[in-house]
Design a protein around this motif. Structure first.
Motif, PDB file in Angstrom:
ATOM      1  N   ARG A  32       0.854  -1.188   0.000  1.00 42.95           N
ATOM      2  CA  ARG A  32       0.000   0.000   0.000  1.00 42.95           C
ATOM      3  C   ARG A  32       0.887   1.233   0.000  1.00 42.95           C
ATOM      4  O   ARG A  32       1.827   1.330   0.764  1.00 42.95           O
ATOM      5  CB  ARG A  32      -0.888  -0.008   1.222  1.00 42.95           C
ATOM      6  N   LEU A  33       0.576   2.178  -0.866  1.00 41.22           N
ATOM      7  CA  LEU A  33       1.273   3.449  -0.843  1.00 41.22           C
ATOM      8  C   LEU A  33       0.652   4.307   0.248  1.00 41.22           C
ATOM      9  O   LEU A  33      -0.548   4.285   0.459  1.00 41.22           O
ATOM     10  CB  LEU A  33       1.122   4.155  -2.201  1.00 41.22           C
ATOM     11  N   ASP A  34       1.474   5.045   0.932  1.00 46.09           N
ATOM     12  CA  ASP A  34       0.959   5.900   1.999  1.00 46.09           C
ATOM     13  C   ASP A  34       0.443   7.212   1.416  1.00 46.09           C
ATOM     14  O   ASP A  34       0.988   8.272   1.665  1.00 46.09           O
ATOM     15  CB  ASP A  34       2.048   6.159   3.043  1.00 46.09           C
ATOM     16  N   LYS A  35      -0.581   7.106   0.634  1.00 49.70           N
ATOM     17  CA  LYS A  35      -1.222   8.271   0.037  1.00 49.70           C
ATOM     18  C   LYS A  35      -2.690   8.229   0.404  1.00 49.70           C
ATOM     19  O   LYS A  35      -3.250   7.162   0.617  1.00 49.70           O
ATOM     20  CB  LYS A  35      -1.066   8.249  -1.481  1.00 49.70           C
ATOM     21  N   PRO A  36      -3.321   9.400   0.465  1.00 49.15           N
ATOM     22  CA  PRO A  36      -4.759   9.399   0.764  1.00 49.15           C
ATOM     23  C   PRO A  36      -5.530   8.614  -0.294  1.00 49.15           C
ATOM     24  O   PRO A  36      -5.179   8.630  -1.472  1.00 49.15           O
ATOM     25  CB  PRO A  36      -5.139  10.877   0.716  1.00 49.15           C
ATOM     26  N   LYS A  37      -6.561   7.931   0.138  1.00 51.08           N
ATOM     27  CA  LYS A  37      -7.384   7.132  -0.772  1.00 51.08           C
ATOM     28  C   LYS A  37      -8.764   7.767  -0.895  1.00 51.08           C
ATOM     29  O   LYS A  37      -9.265   8.388   0.043  1.00 51.08           O
ATOM     30  CB  LYS A  37      -7.543   5.698  -0.261  1.00 51.08           C
ATOM     31  N   THR A  38      -9.366   7.602  -2.052  1.00 52.01           N
ATOM     32  CA  THR A  38     -10.718   8.079  -2.307  1.00 52.01           C
ATOM     33  C   THR A  38     -11.547   6.903  -2.783  1.00 52.01           C
ATOM     34  O   THR A  38     -11.158   6.197  -3.711  1.00 52.01           O
ATOM     35  CB  THR A  38     -10.718   9.170  -3.403  1.00 52.01           C
TER      36      THR A  38
ATOM     37  N   ARG B 197      -5.586  -2.645  -4.797  1.00 54.38           N
ATOM     38  CA  ARG B 197      -4.241  -2.050  -4.789  1.00 54.38           C
ATOM     39  C   ARG B 197      -3.513  -2.351  -6.083  1.00 54.38           C
ATOM     40  O   ARG B 197      -2.766  -1.517  -6.591  1.00 54.38           O
ATOM     41  CB  ARG B 197      -3.439  -2.584  -3.609  1.00 54.38           C
TER      42      ARG B 197
ATOM     43  N   ASN C  74      -4.817  -0.095  -8.718  1.00 51.10           N
ATOM     44  CA  ASN C  74      -4.239   1.225  -8.493  1.00 51.10           C
ATOM     45  C   ASN C  74      -2.796   1.278  -8.999  1.00 51.10           C
ATOM     46  O   ASN C  74      -2.375   2.257  -9.617  1.00 51.10           O
ATOM     47  CB  ASN C  74      -4.300   1.576  -7.001  1.00 51.10           C
ATOM     48  N   SER C  75      -2.034   0.222  -8.750  1.00 49.00           N
ATOM     49  CA  SER C  75      -0.640   0.172  -9.206  1.00 49.00           C
ATOM     50  C   SER C  75      -0.545   0.209 -10.724  1.00 49.00           C
ATOM     51  O   SER C  75       0.319   0.879 -11.282  1.00 49.00           O
ATOM     52  CB  SER C  75       0.055  -1.085  -8.677  1.00 49.00           C
TER      53      SER C  75
ATOM     54  N   ARG D 129      -1.175   3.651 -11.817  1.00 45.02           N
ATOM     55  CA  ARG D 129      -0.019   4.496 -11.531  1.00 45.02           C
ATOM     56  C   ARG D 129       1.103   4.259 -12.538  1.00 45.02           C
ATOM     57  O   ARG D 129       1.753   5.194 -13.001  1.00 45.02           O
ATOM     58  CB  ARG D 129       0.485   4.240 -10.106  1.00 45.02           C
TER      59      ARG D 129
END
Length: 83
Positions: free
Chosen positions: A6-12, A35, A38-39, A42
């Motif tokens: 998991r990236l430590d970024k805010p999730k929506t 995830r 999401n990757s 990205r």
């Protein structure tokens, strides 16, 4: 995709409709398929930024970044002249 961490970024939270075969494929890869999706998104985005692939004709991300980069270069030059 070195890691599924998991990236430590805010999730929506969003609702998106995906093709059934794609969802099945991601789910077969195991837990945390969101995830992974999401990757992949990205990686696509980073490939756009790096110029490895071309954007959709309605996506102006690269243009916006290029314009901002030129502005930053101009600001740096002005600072150097002022010093």
């Amino acid at each position: 995709m070195e890691s599924w961490e998991r990236l430590d970024k805010p999730k929506t939270r969003v609702t998106v409709r995906l093709d059934t075969d794609m969802v099945k494929w991601f789910r077969k890869l195991g837990p945390n398929y969101g995830r992974r999706i999401n990757s992949v998104l990205r990686i696509y985005w980073l490939a756009l930024l790096a110029g490895h692939i071309q954007a959709h004709d309605k996506d102006n991300t690269i243009l916006r970044i290029a314009v901002r980069a030129r502005e930053m270069q101009r600001e740096l030059r002005e600072r150097r002249v002022g010093e």
